[in-house]
Design an enzyme around this catalytic site. Structure first.
Site, mmCIF file in Angstrom:
data_model
loop_
_atom_site.group_PDB
_atom_site.id
_atom_site.type_symbol
_atom_site.label_atom_id
_atom_site.label_comp_id
_atom_site.label_asym_id
_atom_site.label_seq_id
_atom_site.Cartn_x
_atom_site.Cartn_y
_atom_site.Cartn_z
ATOM 1 N N CYS A 1 0.849 -1.190 0.000
ATOM 2 C CA CYS A 1 0.000 0.000 0.000
ATOM 3 C C CYS A 1 0.883 1.237 0.000
ATOM 4 O O CYS A 1 1.881 1.286 0.719
ATOM 5 C CB CYS A 1 -0.894 -0.034 1.245
ATOM 6 S SG CYS A 1 -1.997 1.369 1.399
ATOM 7 N N HIS B 1 -9.143 -3.696 -2.402
ATOM 8 C CA HIS B 1 -8.174 -2.964 -1.576
ATOM 9 C C HIS B 1 -8.552 -1.484 -1.514
ATOM 10 O O HIS B 1 -8.589 -0.883 -0.434
ATOM 11 C CB HIS B 1 -6.770 -3.160 -2.177
ATOM 12 C CG HIS B 1 -5.681 -2.441 -1.462
ATOM 13 N ND1 HIS B 1 -4.681 -3.101 -0.779
ATOM 14 C CD2 HIS B 1 -5.397 -1.116 -1.321
ATOM 15 C CE1 HIS B 1 -3.840 -2.201 -0.260
ATOM 16 N NE2 HIS B 1 -4.255 -0.998 -0.583
ATOM 17 N N GLU B 2 -8.834 -0.886 -2.682
ATOM 18 C CA GLU B 2 -9.149 0.557 -2.723
ATOM 19 C C GLU B 2 -10.504 0.864 -2.088
ATOM 20 O O GLU B 2 -10.653 1.852 -1.373
ATOM 21 C CB GLU B 2 -9.081 1.093 -4.153
ATOM 22 C CG GLU B 2 -7.724 0.952 -4.833
ATOM 23 C CD GLU B 2 -6.538 1.449 -4.028
ATOM 24 O OE1 GLU B 2 -6.696 2.376 -3.200
ATOM 25 O OE2 GLU B 2 -5.430 0.913 -4.214
ATOM 26 N N HIS C 1 -10.267 1.094 1.557
ATOM 27 C CA HIS C 1 -9.798 2.410 2.024
ATOM 28 C C HIS C 1 -10.971 3.364 2.254
ATOM 29 O O HIS C 1 -10.944 4.184 3.164
ATOM 30 C CB HIS C 1 -8.838 3.049 1.013
ATOM 31 C CG HIS C 1 -7.418 2.608 1.149
ATOM 32 N ND1 HIS C 1 -6.704 2.711 2.327
ATOM 33 C CD2 HIS C 1 -6.565 2.075 0.243
ATOM 34 C CE1 HIS C 1 -5.471 2.260 2.137
ATOM 35 N NE2 HIS C 1 -5.360 1.861 0.879
#
Length: 184
Positions: A110, A153-154, A157
């Site tokens: 990351c 993953h994004e 966030h």
């Protein structure tokens, strides 16, 4: 132009906050930010530009990583067939996913985490994402393999979740049930 100086690091409060929806149609300011995020990801993958500006290569970026708590992501990645998956989206949502799991055999990294954190990160093997592109059009994307992992993953966030939250604390390399390893 965004640089690594704009990327907030692990421990910054914006990385743990649930990001706000972007009002659609998006404001010019939000479009500018999303374009800058997309440009950062592209630039980080260009060896000459990355070296000139000291960028770490990235394949995705979420607005909370630049201290903007809004639901925006930029992704530029190739799938296992070499096909380019490239999107800048407002309000991306996973609308369906497989039961089957996948994970990167090398683990995840990351831009907001400076050290390597070893371990397998379980993800859905296949997902369908809906979002709004920079032109205000709704898009629906079916993903598998590395692109599916990057989108998850994004989107994590945007929900204040870091990749290492998914790693088994007691046994980081424990076999993940019903999962396929993705080599990158």
């Amino acid at each position: 132009m965004l640089t690594m100086d704009n990327i907030v690091r692990d421990g910054h409060p914006s990385l743990r906050r649930v990001a706000d929806e972007v009002s659609i149609p998006a404001s010019e300011e939000d479009k500018l930010v999303l374009n800058q995020m997309f440009e950062f990801v592209l630039n980080s993958q260009n060896p000459e530009i990355a070296e000139k500006y000291g960028l770490r290569p990235g394949i995705g970026l979420a607005a909370p990583q630049i201290n903007i708590s809004k639901r925006m992501i930029a992704i530029h990645v190739h799938d296992e067939k070499g096909e380019l998956i490239s999107y800048a989206l407002f309000n991306p949502k996973i609308v369906s996913h497989s039961v089957e799991r996948s994970y990167l055999s090398s683990g995840e990294g990351c831009l907001s985490v400076d050290e390597a954190i070893p371990g397998f990160v379980p993800r859905y093997a296949r997902i369908t994402v809906k979002g709004i592109n920079i032109d205000g059009d709704e898009v629906k994307i079916r993903l598998k393999g590395l692109p599916a992992i990057v989108f998850q993953h994004e989107i994590d966030h945007l929900n204040g979740i870091m990749f290492y939250d998914h790693i088994n604390k007691n046994d980081p390399f424990a076999e993940i049930e019903n999962a396929v390893a993705i080599n990158r």
